[in-house]
Design a protein around this motif. Structure first.
Motif, PDB file in Angstrom:
ATOM      1  N   GLN A 170       0.830  -1.196   0.000  1.00  0.00           N
ATOM      2  CA  GLN A 170       0.000   0.000   0.000  1.00  0.00           C
ATOM      3  C   GLN A 170       0.864   1.246   0.000  1.00  0.00           C
ATOM      4  O   GLN A 170       1.909   1.286   0.644  1.00  0.00           O
ATOM      5  N   VAL A 171       0.425   2.224  -0.763  1.00  0.00           N
ATOM      6  CA  VAL A 171       1.115   3.509  -0.829  1.00  0.00           C
ATOM      7  C   VAL A 171       0.090   4.596  -0.568  1.00  0.00           C
ATOM      8  O   VAL A 171      -0.996   4.588  -1.138  1.00  0.00           O
ATOM      9  N   GLN A 172       0.438   5.516   0.289  1.00  0.00           N
ATOM     10  CA  GLN A 172      -0.412   6.668   0.555  1.00  0.00           C
ATOM     11  C   GLN A 172       0.240   7.905  -0.053  1.00  0.00           C
ATOM     12  O   GLN A 172       1.445   8.115   0.079  1.00  0.00           O
ATOM     13  N   LEU A 173      -0.581   8.720  -0.706  1.00  0.00           N
ATOM     14  CA  LEU A 173      -0.089   9.917  -1.378  1.00  0.00           C
ATOM     15  C   LEU A 173      -0.859  11.131  -0.870  1.00  0.00           C
ATOM     16  O   LEU A 173      -2.093  11.104  -0.819  1.00  0.00           O
ATOM     17  N   VAL A 174      -0.132  12.173  -0.536  1.00  0.00           N
ATOM     18  CA  VAL A 174      -0.766  13.407  -0.073  1.00  0.00           C
ATOM     19  C   VAL A 174      -0.198  14.576  -0.859  1.00  0.00           C
ATOM     20  O   VAL A 174       1.007  14.858  -0.778  1.00  0.00           O
ATOM     21  N   GLU A 175      -1.073  15.227  -1.626  1.00  0.00           N
ATOM     22  CA  GLU A 175      -0.658  16.398  -2.395  1.00  0.00           C
ATOM     23  C   GLU A 175      -0.796  17.665  -1.559  1.00  0.00           C
ATOM     24  O   GLU A 175      -1.657  17.751  -0.674  1.00  0.00           O
ATOM     25  N   SER A 176       0.030  18.642  -1.879  1.00  0.00           N
ATOM     26  CA  SER A 176      -0.062  19.952  -1.238  1.00  0.00           C
ATOM     27  C   SER A 176       0.505  20.997  -2.182  1.00  0.00           C
ATOM     28  O   SER A 176       1.125  20.661  -3.191  1.00  0.00           O
ATOM     29  N   GLY A 177       0.273  22.257  -1.851  1.00  0.00           N
ATOM     30  CA  GLY A 177       0.849  23.344  -2.621  1.00  0.00           C
ATOM     31  C   GLY A 177      -0.115  24.066  -3.538  1.00  0.00           C
ATOM     32  O   GLY A 177       0.249  25.056  -4.165  1.00  0.00           O
ATOM     33  N   GLY A 178      -1.332  23.563  -3.637  1.00  0.00           N
ATOM     34  CA  GLY A 178      -2.308  24.246  -4.470  1.00  0.00           C
ATOM     35  C   GLY A 178      -2.768  25.551  -3.841  1.00  0.00           C
ATOM     36  O   GLY A 178      -2.452  25.848  -2.691  1.00  0.00           O
ATOM     37  N   GLY A 179      -3.503  26.332  -4.616  1.00  0.00           N
ATOM     38  CA  GLY A 179      -4.001  27.591  -4.105  1.00  0.00           C
ATOM     39  C   GLY A 179      -4.457  28.494  -5.220  1.00  0.00           C
ATOM     40  O   GLY A 179      -4.606  28.062  -6.364  1.00  0.00           O
ATOM     41  N   LEU A 180      -4.663  29.755  -4.861  1.00  0.00           N
ATOM     42  CA  LEU A 180      -5.103  30.765  -5.815  1.00  0.00           C
ATOM     43  C   LEU A 180      -3.911  31.614  -6.225  1.00  0.00           C
ATOM     44  O   LEU A 180      -3.160  32.107  -5.370  1.00  0.00           O
ATOM     45  N   VAL A 181      -3.734  31.784  -7.523  1.00  0.00           N
ATOM     46  CA  VAL A 181      -2.616  32.570  -8.031  1.00  0.00           C
ATOM     47  C   VAL A 181      -3.081  33.358  -9.249  1.00  0.00           C
ATOM     48  O   VAL A 181      -3.994  32.915  -9.969  1.00  0.00           O
ATOM     49  N   GLN A 182      -2.486  34.502  -9.472  1.00  0.00           N
ATOM     50  CA  GLN A 182      -2.818  35.296 -10.647  1.00  0.00           C
ATOM     51  C   GLN A 182      -2.131  34.721 -11.885  1.00  0.00           C
ATOM     52  O   GLN A 182      -1.080  34.072 -11.781  1.00  0.00           O
ATOM     53  N   ALA A 183      -2.723  34.975 -13.016  1.00  0.00           N
ATOM     54  CA  ALA A 183      -2.123  34.552 -14.275  1.00  0.00           C
ATOM     55  C   ALA A 183      -0.701  35.097 -14.372  1.00  0.00           C
ATOM     56  O   ALA A 183      -0.443  36.251 -14.014  1.00  0.00           O
ATOM     57  N   SER A 228       4.080   7.675   1.219  1.00  0.00           N
ATOM     58  CA  SER A 228       4.442   6.891   2.398  1.00  0.00           C
ATOM     59  C   SER A 228       3.899   5.478   2.232  1.00  0.00           C
ATOM     60  O   SER A 228       3.079   5.211   1.357  1.00  0.00           O
ATOM     61  N   GLY A 229       4.380   4.583   3.077  1.00  0.00           N
ATOM     62  CA  GLY A 229       3.962   3.192   2.982  1.00  0.00           C
ATOM     63  C   GLY A 229       4.989   2.376   2.230  1.00  0.00           C
ATOM     64  O   GLY A 229       6.185   2.506   2.456  1.00  0.00           O
ATOM     65  N   ASP A 230       4.537   1.581   1.290  1.00  0.00           N
ATOM     66  CA  ASP A 230       5.398   0.677   0.531  1.00  0.00           C
ATOM     67  C   ASP A 230       6.067   1.439  -0.604  1.00  0.00           C
ATOM     68  O   ASP A 230       5.687   1.338  -1.770  1.00  0.00           O
ATOM     69  N   THR A 231       7.076   2.234  -0.269  1.00  0.00           N
ATOM     70  CA  THR A 231       7.610   3.194  -1.231  1.00  0.00           C
ATOM     71  C   THR A 231       8.967   2.805  -1.807  1.00  0.00           C
ATOM     72  O   THR A 231       9.663   3.643  -2.348  1.00  0.00           O
ATOM     73  N   PHE A 232       9.357   1.549  -1.733  1.00  0.00           N
ATOM     74  CA  PHE A 232      10.737   1.214  -2.101  1.00  0.00           C
ATOM     75  C   PHE A 232      10.976   1.131  -3.594  1.00  0.00           C
ATOM     76  O   PHE A 232      12.092   1.198  -4.060  1.00  0.00           O
ATOM     77  N   CYS A 233       9.906   0.978  -4.398  1.00  0.00           N
ATOM     78  CA  CYS A 233      10.121   0.762  -5.828  1.00  0.00           C
ATOM     79  C   CYS A 233       8.991   1.375  -6.645  1.00  0.00           C
ATOM     80  O   CYS A 233       7.847   0.921  -6.566  1.00  0.00           O
ATOM     81  N   PHE A 234       9.310   2.384  -7.440  1.00  0.00           N
ATOM     82  CA  PHE A 234       8.341   2.994  -8.336  1.00  0.00           C
ATOM     83  C   PHE A 234       8.773   2.771  -9.775  1.00  0.00           C
ATOM     84  O   PHE A 234       9.956   2.835 -10.085  1.00  0.00           O
ATOM     85  N   SER A 235       7.823   2.545 -10.651  1.00  0.00           N
ATOM     86  CA  SER A 235       8.151   2.488 -12.070  1.00  0.00           C
ATOM     87  C   SER A 235       7.875   3.831 -12.730  1.00  0.00           C
ATOM     88  O   SER A 235       8.545   4.192 -13.699  1.00  0.00           O
ATOM     89  N   ALA A 236       6.918   4.568 -12.233  1.00  0.00           N
ATOM     90  CA  ALA A 236       6.608   5.882 -12.783  1.00  0.00           C
ATOM     91  C   ALA A 236       5.812   6.686 -11.775  1.00  0.00           C
ATOM     92  O   ALA A 236       5.077   6.121 -10.956  1.00  0.00           O
ATOM     93  N   MET A 237       5.992   7.988 -11.858  1.00  0.00           N
ATOM     94  CA  MET A 237       5.214   8.910 -11.026  1.00  0.00           C
ATOM     95  C   MET A 237       4.711  10.010 -11.940  1.00  0.00           C
ATOM     96  O   MET A 237       5.420  10.416 -12.875  1.00  0.00           O
ATOM     97  N   ALA A 238       3.510  10.484 -11.694  1.00  0.00           N
ATOM     98  CA  ALA A 238       2.915  11.429 -12.639  1.00  0.00           C
ATOM     99  C   ALA A 238       1.977  12.409 -11.952  1.00  0.00           C
ATOM    100  O   ALA A 238       1.495  12.152 -10.842  1.00  0.00           O
ATOM    101  N   TRP A 239       1.750  13.491 -12.642  1.00  0.00           N
ATOM    102  CA  TRP A 239       0.726  14.467 -12.263  1.00  0.00           C
ATOM    103  C   TRP A 239      -0.367  14.462 -13.326  1.00  0.00           C
ATOM    104  O   TRP A 239      -0.070  14.501 -14.527  1.00  0.00           O
ATOM    105  N   TYR A 240      -1.581  14.424 -12.865  1.00  0.00           N
ATOM    106  CA  TYR A 240      -2.756  14.565 -13.711  1.00  0.00           C
ATOM    107  C   TYR A 240      -3.544  15.789 -13.226  1.00  0.00           C
ATOM    108  O   TYR A 240      -3.328  16.272 -12.109  1.00  0.00           O
TER     109      TYR A 240
END
Length: 116
Positions: A1-14, A25-37
């Motif tokens: 199991q892997v737990q993911l927590v995003e942060s850093g969003g907010g309101l910004v001007q163009a 966190s959790g079972d984080t020893f091996c990733f094949s890919a990480m991405a943002w959607y």
């Protein structure tokens, strides 16, 4: 199991910048890919950027030259540096991790709002 927590969003001007983080966190020893959607209101979720275990990166055409994906292996954290933000970048941004055995995990998302 892997737990993911995003942060850093907010309101910004163009034209402004934000940096998103995704802490794993959790079972984080091996990733094949990480991405943002991201998913804008009324639209389907779309791939923004991906980084492989080998460090290769790929970006959606709409963010090339403005966004940079990176990771800190020691901190088990994925980042998305977003510069020159546009109103059309407004969306909920999600972190996705694919571990080596093929299972994919998603965070709950962080909202980015870009005002014109």
């Amino acid at each position: 199991q892997v737990q993911l927590v995003e942060s850093g969003g907010g309101l910004v001007q163009a034209g402004g910048s934000l940096r998103l983080s995704c802490a794993a966190s959790g079972d984080t020893f091996c990733f094949s890919a990480m991405a943002w959607y991201r998913q804008a209101p009324g639209k389907e979720r779309e791939l923004v950027a991906v980084i492989t275990s080998g460090g290769s990166t790929n970006y959606a055409d709409s963010v090339k030259g403005r966004f940079t994906i990176s990771r800190d292996n020691a901190k088990n954290t994925l980042y998305l540096q977003m510069n020159s933000l546009k109103p059309e970048d407004t969306a909920v941004y999600y972190c996705k991790v694919v571990v080596c055995h093929g299972m994919a995990y998603w965070g709950k998302g962080t909202l980015v709002t870009v005002s014109s």
